[in-house]
Structure formats: C-alpha cells, structure tokens
Motif scaffolding. Structure first.
Motif, PDB file in Angstrom:
ATOM      1  N   ALA A 173       0.834  -1.206   0.000  1.00  0.00           N
ATOM      2  CA  ALA A 173       0.000   0.000   0.000  1.00  0.00           C
ATOM      3  C   ALA A 173       0.865   1.251   0.000  1.00  0.00           C
ATOM      4  O   ALA A 173       0.557   2.241  -0.679  1.00  0.00           O
ATOM      5  N   ALA A 197      -8.592   5.890  -7.783  1.00  0.00           N
ATOM      6  CA  ALA A 197      -8.630   4.490  -7.356  1.00  0.00           C
ATOM      7  C   ALA A 197      -7.395   4.135  -6.538  1.00  0.00           C
ATOM      8  O   ALA A 197      -7.489   3.486  -5.483  1.00  0.00           O
ATOM      9  N   LEU A 253      -7.257   2.996  -2.565  1.00  0.00           N
ATOM     10  CA  LEU A 253      -6.652   1.720  -2.212  1.00  0.00           C
ATOM     11  C   LEU A 253      -5.544   1.886  -1.186  1.00  0.00           C
ATOM     12  O   LEU A 253      -5.394   1.060  -0.278  1.00  0.00           O
ATOM     13  N   THR A 254      -4.785   2.948  -1.308  1.00  0.00           N
ATOM     14  CA  THR A 254      -3.639   3.120  -0.421  1.00  0.00           C
ATOM     15  C   THR A 254      -3.998   3.751   0.911  1.00  0.00           C
ATOM     16  O   THR A 254      -3.283   3.567   1.887  1.00  0.00           O
ATOM     17  N   GLY A 311      -7.747   1.376   1.937  1.00  0.00           N
ATOM     18  CA  GLY A 311      -7.332  -0.021   1.835  1.00  0.00           C
ATOM     19  C   GLY A 311      -6.287  -0.408   2.857  1.00  0.00           C
ATOM     20  O   GLY A 311      -6.332  -1.503   3.429  1.00  0.00           O
TER      21      GLY A 311
END
Length: 218
Positions: free
Chosen positions: A103, A146, A150-151, A154
């Motif tokens: 990540a 996105a 995600l990072t 997520g």
C-alpha cells in the motif's frame, strides 16, 4: 473541509486538540506516525479557513494561494503516503506488514504525479453553496483516485489491528456520505469525518506494544 471559514476554525481547533492528546498518549513509538494524523488533519482544517477567506476576498490573494497549495499538498500527495506508512510502522512482522508495504509503494506512486501537479500549480478553489470546489491540473483522474483510495482506506481495512480496521470502515463509509453531500452543495462535512477519525486514533494511540508476536516470515 467545513461549510465556512468560521466552522473550519472551530473544527481545526478541536481536531488539533485531539491531535495533541493523541501524541501525548503514545507509549509505543511504532504508533507515532499514525498518531500524527489528527494533528495534520487539524492543520488542514485551519488552512482551509484561510482558503474560505480568500474565496470571499477577506485575505490577500497571495495568502489565499499559499493556503490553497498547502491544503492541496496535505490532501493529495501527503495522505496516501502517511496513512500506509503509519499502518506499516504499527503492524507486526508478517502478512499485515507486507500488505502495508504494498500500500505504501502504491501511495508513493500516486503521490508523485499529485505532488507535481500541486507544486506546479495553480491550485484553485471557488465557493459552491456551502462547499469549496478545488481544482488541480492532474490526470488520469480515475486511476489516481482508485489508487488513492486503495492506499489510504485499503491500508486501514487490511491492517492487523482491529481498531485500525474499524477506522477504515468508518473512513470508507464516511467518505461516501461526505462526497454525496458535497456534490449536492448542501454542506461540506469532511471536518466531521476528520474529528471522528481523530477520536478513534486518540483511543488507539495509547495502546502499548504488548507481547511480541509474528504472523509468519517477513
């Protein structure tokens, strides 16, 4: 983001106070990077108060431009690096740390073009109802968005720590709600989400290192 300069000042003061409490409670140095997050979010709110004043012609143009750039730098390239870095620091050796490392790598890849766009400028902001609409010349927007989610979200959702996973759920759901209200130009409620996240981190930051354990080979 809040719905006015005055609301941002109040929210910024509250979140900054939570940030100070968060740092004061840290016992495990591995938790320090994430414990810094509420302080960063508090500064973010205070900067936006200046952005609001600039949009309303209450401060000099140069001051407003500097505030917009600083605000955008925190929001765009800094957070996708700080959040997974903090999660990685707090993770025990094993799969959770490896997930956070991936990540963090993705966050760094996302942060580079965002930092270039922010520093290359200009960063603009205009009032839309009770919200501010920021604009930074960067693309491809869909891929970067996105990667950003995600990072940040997520990294929290896949953390080893249960409280951080809960924080990931709160941030993910809160982001959807805040975005919907922002698009309707009803009110900007990101400051409330920042305060809620900071409260969770205050409780989490006081945890000790506990007994050493691993999840498998690193």
């Amino acid at each position: 983001m809040c719905w006015s300069a005055e609301a941002d000042v109040v929210a910024g003061a509250v979140v900054t106070g939570l940030g100070a409490a968060c740092l004061a409670r840290v016992r495990d140095p591995r938790r320090l990077p994430l414990a810094l997050l509420p302080l960063v979010l508090g500064l973010h709110q205070l900067l936006e108060a200046v952005v609001w004043m600039g949009a309303e012609g209450r401060v000099a143009a140069d001051t407003a431009a500097a505030a917009r750039t600083a605000w955008a730098f925190i929001a765009l390239p800094l957070l996708p690096v700080l959040v997974p870095f903090g999660v990685r620091c707090a993770a025990p050796p094993g799969p959770a740390r490896r997930r956070a490392t991936w990540a963090l790598a993705l966050g760094a890849a996302v942060a580079v073009p965002l930092a270039a766009a922010v520093l290359g400028g200009p960063v603009t902001a205009r009032a839309r109802g009770h919200t501010l609409a920021y604009a930074v010349g960067v693309g491809p927007v869909v891929l970067l968005t996105a990667g950003y989610l995600l990072t940040t979200v997520g990294a929290l959702l896949t953390a080893a720590d249960r409280t951080l996973r809960l924080l990931g759920v709160l941030v993910g759901v809160g982001a959807v709600v805040c975005t919907a209200l922002w698009r309707l130009e009803f009110a900007s409620t990101w400051c409330a989400l920042a305060a809620l996240a900071s409260v969770v981190l205050v409780g989490w930051s006081g945890g000790g290192p506990g007994p050493a354990r691993t999840e498998g080979p690193t």
